[in-house]
Design a protein around this motif. Structure first.
Motif, mmCIF file in Angstrom:
data_model
loop_
_atom_site.group_PDB
_atom_site.id
_atom_site.type_symbol
_atom_site.label_atom_id
_atom_site.label_comp_id
_atom_site.label_asym_id
_atom_site.label_seq_id
_atom_site.Cartn_x
_atom_site.Cartn_y
_atom_site.Cartn_z
ATOM 1 N N PRO A 91 0.828 -1.214 0.000
ATOM 2 C CA PRO A 91 0.000 0.000 0.000
ATOM 3 C C PRO A 91 0.859 1.259 0.000
ATOM 4 O O PRO A 91 1.835 1.342 0.715
ATOM 5 C CB PRO A 91 -0.821 -0.101 1.277
ATOM 6 C CG PRO A 91 -0.351 -1.300 2.009
ATOM 7 C CD PRO A 91 0.658 -2.008 1.186
ATOM 8 N N GLN A 92 0.483 2.227 -0.821
ATOM 9 C CA GLN A 92 1.236 3.474 -0.949
ATOM 10 C C GLN A 92 0.789 4.508 0.085
ATOM 11 O O GLN A 92 1.563 5.338 0.502
ATOM 12 C CB GLN A 92 1.060 4.050 -2.357
ATOM 13 C CG GLN A 92 1.514 3.115 -3.454
ATOM 14 C CD GLN A 92 3.000 2.898 -3.433
ATOM 15 O OE1 GLN A 92 3.766 3.833 -3.291
ATOM 16 N NE2 GLN A 92 3.423 1.660 -3.552
ATOM 17 N N ILE A 93 -0.471 4.448 0.469
ATOM 18 C CA ILE A 93 -1.049 5.410 1.399
ATOM 19 C C ILE A 93 -1.624 4.625 2.573
ATOM 20 O O ILE A 93 -2.260 3.589 2.389
ATOM 21 C CB ILE A 93 -2.177 6.226 0.712
ATOM 22 C CG1 ILE A 93 -1.652 7.010 -0.482
ATOM 23 C CG2 ILE A 93 -2.887 7.127 1.685
ATOM 24 C CD1 ILE A 93 -0.738 8.157 -0.140
ATOM 25 N N SER A 94 -1.423 5.120 3.770
ATOM 26 C CA SER A 94 -1.924 4.426 4.952
ATOM 27 C C SER A 94 -3.455 4.422 4.963
ATOM 28 O O SER A 94 -4.102 5.262 4.348
ATOM 29 C CB SER A 94 -1.385 5.093 6.209
ATOM 30 O OG SER A 94 -1.983 6.365 6.375
ATOM 31 N N LYS A 95 -4.017 3.473 5.708
ATOM 32 C CA LYS A 95 -5.473 3.394 5.845
ATOM 33 C C LYS A 95 -6.029 4.667 6.470
ATOM 34 O O LYS A 95 -7.109 5.114 6.122
ATOM 35 C CB LYS A 95 -5.856 2.178 6.689
ATOM 36 C CG LYS A 95 -5.677 0.866 5.981
ATOM 37 C CD LYS A 95 -6.108 -0.286 6.859
ATOM 38 C CE LYS A 95 -5.884 -1.603 6.157
ATOM 39 N NZ LYS A 95 -6.284 -2.754 6.981
ATOM 40 N N GLY A 102 -11.666 10.427 2.778
ATOM 41 C CA GLY A 102 -12.991 9.952 2.406
ATOM 42 C C GLY A 102 -12.963 8.743 1.498
ATOM 43 O O GLY A 102 -13.936 8.452 0.810
ATOM 44 N N LEU A 103 -11.852 8.007 1.493
ATOM 45 C CA LEU A 103 -11.693 6.854 0.611
ATOM 46 C C LEU A 103 -11.671 5.533 1.363
ATOM 47 O O LEU A 103 -11.100 4.552 0.894
ATOM 48 C CB LEU A 103 -10.403 7.002 -0.207
ATOM 49 C CG LEU A 103 -10.325 8.215 -1.116
ATOM 50 C CD1 LEU A 103 -8.957 8.318 -1.764
ATOM 51 C CD2 LEU A 103 -11.408 8.163 -2.176
ATOM 52 N N ALA A 104 -12.295 5.478 2.517
ATOM 53 C CA ALA A 104 -12.297 4.254 3.324
ATOM 54 C C ALA A 104 -12.941 3.087 2.575
ATOM 55 O O ALA A 104 -12.552 1.937 2.762
ATOM 56 C CB ALA A 104 -13.010 4.494 4.645
ATOM 57 N N LYS A 105 -13.910 3.366 1.712
ATOM 58 C CA LYS A 105 -14.608 2.307 0.971
ATOM 59 C C LYS A 105 -13.833 1.838 -0.261
ATOM 60 O O LYS A 105 -14.207 0.856 -0.881
ATOM 61 C CB LYS A 105 -15.995 2.791 0.540
ATOM 62 C CG LYS A 105 -16.929 3.011 1.702
ATOM 63 C CD LYS A 105 -18.289 3.448 1.229
ATOM 64 C CE LYS A 105 -19.202 3.678 2.423
ATOM 65 N NZ LYS A 105 -20.534 4.090 2.008
#
Length: 179
Positions: A91-95, A102-105
């Motif tokens: 993963p490039q960006i952390s959760k 706003g990209l949790a989904k």
């Protein structure tokens, strides 16, 4: 904020897939755009890259793309920024950053490659098959380049060093609304 995400099924020998984009050779992203005021769709697709900056009318700011609607004269602008570097195993960006944006989904098998700040307009379609080259980094250390043809969402090649086929299937792009 609008995000452009890519997703695909990668063969096991692919480490990552990213857009070939640099200051020396900027990638041209092709979009269909519509005016938020009159809802008219611009008759021709627009090309936007992250390197060019244009002065915004009536503002001290700059944007990657500016235009005046041909139908109602509304000033429109899009600022394009890179968000996640590549689609791949790591993963490039952390959760947490995805959640704050706003990209949790957004699926973990997807990468939000662009962050698009649209003012006075809406991007309604992305054309990934026009002049966009992807760099495919393999587990063997080799790098290949690929482009997707009109209507195709798969790509096949061969890694000579490892002696095995390389493939990307089910390639897709979609917009996500975030924060």
């Amino acid at each position: 904020m609008l995000y452009l995400a890519i997703s695909a099924t990668l063969s096991e020998n692919i480490k990552s897939v990213r857009v070939k984009d640099s200051v020396q050779e900027p990638a041209e992203y092709t979009f269909q755009i519509s005016c938020n005021n009159c809802r008219e769709v611009n008759p021709a697709p627009v090309l936007i890259n992250s390197v060019e900056k244009h002065d915004m009318a009536g503002s001290k700011g700059e944007a990657s793309f500016t235009m005046k609607c041909k139908f109602c004269s509304t000033e429109c602008s899009v600022n394009l920024n890179h968000f996640e570097e590549s689609l791949g195993a790591e993963p490039q960006i952390s959760k947490d950053k995805r959640k704050k944006s706003g990209l949790a989904k957004l699926s973990t098998d997807s990468a939000a490659i662009l962050q698009l700040d649209c003012r006075g307009c809406e991007l309604t379609k992305f054309y990934f098959d026009n002049n966009l080259t992807f760099v495919v980094e393999l587990v063997s250390g080799n790098k290949l380049e690929c482009q997707f043809d009109q209507g195709e969402n798969e790509w096949y090649d061969y890694d000579d060093d490892a002696g095995e086929e390389v493939s990307i299937t089910d390639f897709a792009c979609e917009f996500f609304k975030g924060k």
